[in-house]
Design a protein around this motif. Structure first.
Motif, short mmCIF file in Angstrom:
data_model
loop_
_atom_site.label_atom_id
_atom_site.label_comp_id
_atom_site.label_asym_id
_atom_site.label_seq_id
_atom_site.Cartn_x
_atom_site.Cartn_y
_atom_site.Cartn_z
N GLY A 1 0.82 -1.21 0.00
CA GLY A 1 0.00 0.00 0.00
C GLY A 1 0.85 1.25 0.00
O GLY A 1 0.54 2.24 -0.67
N ALA A 2 1.95 1.20 0.74
CA ALA A 2 2.85 2.36 0.79
C ALA A 2 3.52 2.58 -0.57
O ALA A 2 3.71 3.73 -0.99
CB ALA A 2 3.91 2.15 1.87
N VAL A 3 3.88 1.51 -1.26
CA VAL A 3 4.42 1.65 -2.62
C VAL A 3 3.41 2.37 -3.50
O VAL A 3 3.76 3.29 -4.26
CB VAL A 3 4.76 0.26 -3.23
CG1 VAL A 3 5.15 0.43 -4.70
CG2 VAL A 3 5.90 -0.40 -2.48
N ALA A 4 2.14 1.98 -3.38
CA ALA A 4 1.09 2.59 -4.21
C ALA A 4 0.91 4.07 -3.89
O ALA A 4 0.67 4.88 -4.79
CB ALA A 4 -0.22 1.83 -4.02
N PHE B 1 0.56 4.03 10.89
CA PHE B 1 1.79 4.21 10.11
C PHE B 1 2.88 4.84 10.96
O PHE B 1 4.06 4.47 10.85
CB PHE B 1 1.50 5.08 8.89
CG PHE B 1 1.17 4.32 7.63
CD1 PHE B 1 0.89 2.97 7.66
CD2 PHE B 1 1.13 4.96 6.40
CE1 PHE B 1 0.58 2.27 6.51
CE2 PHE B 1 0.84 4.29 5.24
CZ PHE B 1 0.56 2.94 5.28
N ALA B 2 2.52 5.79 11.81
CA ALA B 2 3.52 6.45 12.66
C ALA B 2 4.11 5.48 13.66
O ALA B 2 5.29 5.57 14.02
CB ALA B 2 2.88 7.64 13.38
N GLU B 3 3.31 4.54 14.11
CA GLU B 3 3.75 3.59 15.14
C GLU B 3 4.58 2.45 14.58
O GLU B 3 5.47 1.93 15.26
CB GLU B 3 2.53 3.02 15.87
CG GLU B 3 1.73 4.07 16.65
CD GLU B 3 0.41 3.51 17.18
OE1 GLU B 3 0.14 2.31 16.92
OE2 GLU B 3 -0.33 4.26 17.83
N ALA C 1 -0.35 8.43 5.13
CA ALA C 1 0.93 9.07 4.81
C ALA C 1 0.63 10.33 4.01
O ALA C 1 -0.13 10.29 3.04
CB ALA C 1 1.83 8.14 4.02
N VAL C 2 1.25 11.43 4.42
CA VAL C 2 1.18 12.68 3.65
C VAL C 2 2.55 12.88 3.04
O VAL C 2 3.55 13.00 3.75
CB VAL C 2 0.78 13.87 4.54
CG1 VAL C 2 0.81 15.16 3.72
CG2 VAL C 2 -0.60 13.65 5.14
N LEU D 1 0.55 15.16 -1.31
CA LEU D 1 -0.50 14.16 -1.53
C LEU D 1 -0.77 13.42 -0.23
O LEU D 1 0.17 12.95 0.42
CB LEU D 1 -0.08 13.18 -2.62
CG LEU D 1 -1.08 12.06 -2.95
CD1 LEU D 1 -1.09 11.79 -4.46
CD2 LEU D 1 -0.74 10.76 -2.20
N SER D 2 -2.03 13.33 0.15
CA SER D 2 -2.45 12.61 1.35
C SER D 2 -3.15 11.32 0.94
O SER D 2 -4.18 11.36 0.26
CB SER D 2 -3.39 13.47 2.19
OG SER D 2 -2.76 14.66 2.60
#
Length: 223
Positions: free
Chosen positions: A29-32, A56-58, A114-115, A127-128
């Protein structure tokens, strides 16, 4: 409403894509999300800042989110062997990379947020996005070129900026001639004289279609 990747169509969408692990939500998902930011930016950044929120922060370090999101920005596929080295590769290319663990709630109301901020000496975008499972993402806000955009359709979508109504009419005619079906067409407004429109598509475009449509406007983003 949000811009979402194509809906689940098979058991493989639920299991997740072929990828470098460990997690479809936090890695694929992060790659996307990174790839979506790359599509919006359409340039080579010299500075990348990633703001993580909530889950995501954790967990971004342990789940490979850092190298995954950078690999998307660099244009790597989820199963590319270079994915785990993406942060080092970016820095070797002279790109400044920063990760910020935000302590507040997600500004787009999802735990896997992720922003992404990309910039160089010419322009910047923000992009958020959020990862909703199985490598599927939603893009909920884009800031670019004076626009503050909250996409409304499911991905794939086209965001196109036209200078004149005639340019828009030509674009619409070419969509029809190429048998590209857009389920919705929404005027998103402008802070300039140009017109920004969002086209929600039925299917993903082929490379030759993207190239042909890009020639019709100086500013077209396909996600």
């Amino acid at each position: 409403m949000t811009a979402t990747t194509v809906n689940y169509k098979s058991v493989f969408d639920i299991i997740g894509p072929i990828m470098i692990g460990p997690s479809s939500s936090h890695t694929a998902g992060a790659v996307a999300i990174g790839k979506a930011a790359r599509e919006v930016y359409r340039d080579d950044p010299t500075k990348i800042v990633i703001h993580y929120y909530e889950s995501f922060a954790e967990t971004h370090k342990g789940h490979g989110t850092d190298y995954a999101i950078i690999s998307g920005i660099l244009g790597f596929a989820p199963d590319d062997a270079r994915v785990p080295d993406a942060v080092n590769i970016a820095e070797e290319r002279g790109i400044s990379v920063s990760f910020i663990e935000e302590q507040t709630d997600s500004p787009i109301h999802h735990p896997n947020t992720a922003v992404v901020e990309l910039s160089n000496d010419k322009h910047a975008i923000e992009l958020s996005g959020c990862s909703i499972g199985g490598g599927t993402i939603e893009v909920r806000n884009i800031k670019m070129e004076g626009y503050d955009i909250s996409p409304t359709g499911t991905l794939p979508v086209i965001l196109a900026i036209f200078k004149t109504p005639e340019d828009q009419d030509k674009f619409n005619k070419d969509l029809a001639e190429m048998s590209i079906i857009n389920k919705t067409q929404k005027y998103l407004g402008s802070q300039r004289k140009d017109m920004l429109l969002e086209y929600e598509l039925d299917t993903r475009l082929k490379a030759d279609q993207i190239k042909a449509l890009s020639a019709l406007t100086d500013e077209m983003i396909y996600m």
